[in-house]
Design an enzyme around this catalytic site. Structure first.
Site, mmCIF file in Angstrom:
data_model
loop_
_atom_site.group_PDB
_atom_site.id
_atom_site.type_symbol
_atom_site.label_atom_id
_atom_site.label_comp_id
_atom_site.label_asym_id
_atom_site.label_seq_id
_atom_site.Cartn_x
_atom_site.Cartn_y
_atom_site.Cartn_z
ATOM 1 N N ASP A 97 23.765 48.989 44.154
ATOM 2 C CA ASP A 97 24.619 47.888 43.742
ATOM 3 C C ASP A 97 24.330 46.695 44.647
ATOM 4 O OD1 ASP A 97 26.953 46.606 42.580
ATOM 5 O OD2 ASP A 97 27.739 48.623 42.256
ATOM 6 N N ASP A 199 26.338 42.697 40.765
ATOM 7 C CA ASP A 199 27.769 42.484 40.584
ATOM 8 C C ASP A 199 28.058 41.052 40.111
ATOM 9 O OD1 ASP A 199 30.430 43.656 41.066
ATOM 10 O OD2 ASP A 199 30.651 42.095 42.581
ATOM 11 N N HIS A 323 33.983 52.113 37.130
ATOM 12 C CA HIS A 323 34.962 52.213 38.211
ATOM 13 C C HIS A 323 36.043 51.139 38.158
ATOM 14 C CE1 HIS A 323 32.108 49.180 39.250
ATOM 15 N NE2 HIS A 323 32.888 48.758 40.215
#
Ligand code: TEU
Ligand code: CA
Length: 537
Positions: A97, A199, A323
């Site tokens: 990530d 992200d 998530h």
């Protein structure tokens, strides 16, 4: 050569909650290594880890204080290198990530920026209202509550934080920031990382003049959604940046870039698709419209059709959980959850696109909100009870029915779900009828059947709640029929030919040309391409 991720199935691991190898109640890298055989046996091709970098953990790793190391709670660089090697040894891939919109306020860059140390003084978005320093620079809001601006006494300026005040936004208009980011990518590429999940990548650039966002009258949800995010997202500069990023990664080899595009319910997945460009920006982006779609044939058909149309020649990703959102099985209504989940698994693994599964999805782990005093997620702490946060989908993986769910030797950071006693990996593996076995069979079938991962798709009109589509590849044609209803549905199937059934989610695959589908039944047939036109499910 085809890029590795075209026909891969990616499995998302929330590292804090996967497996705790050292018994401190928090999942870690050695824990992931210990469970790689499990993932290989399940049949996934790649893993994506949520952030494991050093972090004060205000947003559980999405507040990075060092991009080139591992937080001690997860292990160290040696563990990470071992994980990369062990993943590769099994013929699998690993994705990290990357959080480039913001850092932690503890990051040395931020500290240097506060102190005006060159070249960091303009690494972040600092602003002052020239007419009145007591006034906020503009009306932008933080996704996690309140204004997006915070006054910094030492610097005598406001800084922008699209999320927590502990997550200051980087200033991407400063070329030194991009340079630093590419150096970080190279650091991980040199260690063997196969791709990155970026992200909130459409937030990197903000309007240069920091104009106010227009209000959205009648907006629902959080105050963050009461305005149109015209000036704090989706700026044209993002696209040219993504082209540079794409070139950088493509030059480094067969590296995947998959972007999280933040968009609200007033937009469609076309926003997400737009960041793939002309196959010259991100390789893949996430589509949350599909994730939020109602579980019926029409809604799924529309969401997918829109996604494919918007993507054009770009490749789709397919995901139903992550998530940040309520776990998928809990979005399917209380009735017949297991049957619906099996059908959704079939959909996710047979439509065109690269599926991204979320840990625990394969055993049907449900959303279980935690009690107020147990809330860990800052978004939940801020908005409770209006919004209870994301802890409910981040609970530890249920491995067995022991006291701590086989996850840890002691009390875990988020409580083990009470449902672990029944729904866990061990029990699911022993029950031939379990959701876990459906996932495994489908993953195997997908691997052996190029048409299911590489084939073109044709969505057929919805009739009788049956979601039907055809995949075709090098002379092979497969027809998938999914009854997304709790009622038996008649098939008006015109072909006279007996056709080979490849898969039946309710038993053996020997049911040739049935006249109807059972409630929640899904079938895959071989069809003859010539017949495709006049076939209606
Ligand atoms: O998420 C983007 C994001 O803001 C939403 O999905 C958010 O979780 C939702 O609005 C609930 O409040 C990404 C990450 O996936 C998320 O975990 C991080 O917290 C966030 O960025 C900030 O880095
Ligand atoms: Ca641990």
């Amino acid at each position: 050569m085809t890029a590795w991720w075209y026909n891969a199935v990616i499995y998302q691991i929330y590292p804090r909650s996967f497996y705790d190898a050292n018994g401190d109640g928090i999942g870690d890298l050695p824990g992931i290594i210990a469970r790689l055989d499990y993932l290989q046996a399940l049949g996934v091709d790649a893993i994506w880890l949520n952030p494991v970098y050093p972090s004060p953990m205000r947003d559980f790793g999405y507040d990075v204080s060092d991009y080139c190391d591992i937080d001690p709670v997860f292990g160290d660089m040696a563990d990470m290198q071992k994980l990369i090697n062990e993943v590769h040894r099994r013929g699998m891939r690993i994705i990290m990530d990357m959080v480039f919109n913001h850092t932690s306020h503890q990051h040395p860059w931020f500290k240097a920026s506060v102190d005006n140390v060159a070249p960091f003084a303009d690494f972040y978005i600092w602003a002052k209202n020239p007419h009145d320093v007591n006034q906020l620079p503009n009306n932008w809001r933080s996704a996690f509550g309140g204004s997006a601006w915070r006054w910094h006494h030492k610097k005598q300026a406001y800084y922008l934080h699209s999320f927590l005040p502990a997550q200051p936004d980087l200033n991407w208009r400063n070329p030194a920031v991009e340079k630093a980011a590419f150096t970080i990518l190279d650091f991980w590429l040199a260690r063997g990382i196969d791709g990155f999940r970026f992200d909130v990548i459409n937030l990197l650039y903000k309007d240069q003049h920091l104009q106010n966002n227009p209000l959205r009258f009648g907006g629902i949800g959080r105050p963050y959604e009461w305005q149109q995010h015209r000036h704090d997202r989706n700026q044209p500069e993002t696209h040219t940046f993504l082209q540079r990023l794409r070139r950088h990664l493509d030059n480094a080899g067969d590296i995947l870039s998959i972007g999280e595009i933040m968009y609200d319910k007033y937009e469609t997945s076309a926003t997400a698709a737009s960041f793939c460009g002309q196959q010259d920006e991100l390789h893949l982006t996430f589509n949350f419209e599909l994730l939020h779609a109602r579980f019926n044939a029409q809604a799924m058909h529309h969401a997918l059709q829109r996604w494919y149309q918007a993507l054009g020649d770009n490749w789709p990703s397919i995901t139903f959980s992550n998530h940040d959102f309520k776990r998928q099985i809990s979005r399917l209504g209380k009735h017949a959850q297991q049957s619906k989940a099996k059908l959704l698994a079939m959909l996710a693994l047979t439509v065109k696109g690269t599926p991204v599964l979320y840990y625990g999805e394969e055993i049907g782990m449900a959303e279980e909100p935690v009690r107020k005093r147990e809330i860990q997620d800052p978004a939940g702490q801020f908005y409770w009870p209006l919004y209870k946060g994301r802890d409910g989908c981040r609970r530890p993986m249920c491995w067995d029915d022991s006291e701590y769910g086989g996850f840890s030797a002691q009390r875990s950071w988020l409580p083990i779900s009470p449902a672990c006693a029944q729904k866990n990996v061990q029990a699911a593996q022993q029950d031939n009828n379990s959701l876990w076995h459906s996932y495994r069979q489908l993953l195997q079938l997908r691997r052996q059947t190029p048409c299911l991962h590489a084939g073109e798709i044709r969505l057929l009109p919805v009739k009788n709640q049956i979601f039907c589509f055809e995949r075709s590849y090098q002379g092979t044609c497969l027809r998938v029929m999914l009854n997304l209803s709790g009622h038996p549905q008649k098939l008006s199937w015109h072909t006279q030919h007996a056709e080979k059934c490849l898969y039946n989610n309710q038993g053996a695959a020997n049911n040739v040309r049935p006249a109807q589908l059972n409630p929640w039944q899904g079938l895959i047939f071989h069809c003859q391409e010539a017949l495709a036109q006049d076939v209606l499910c």
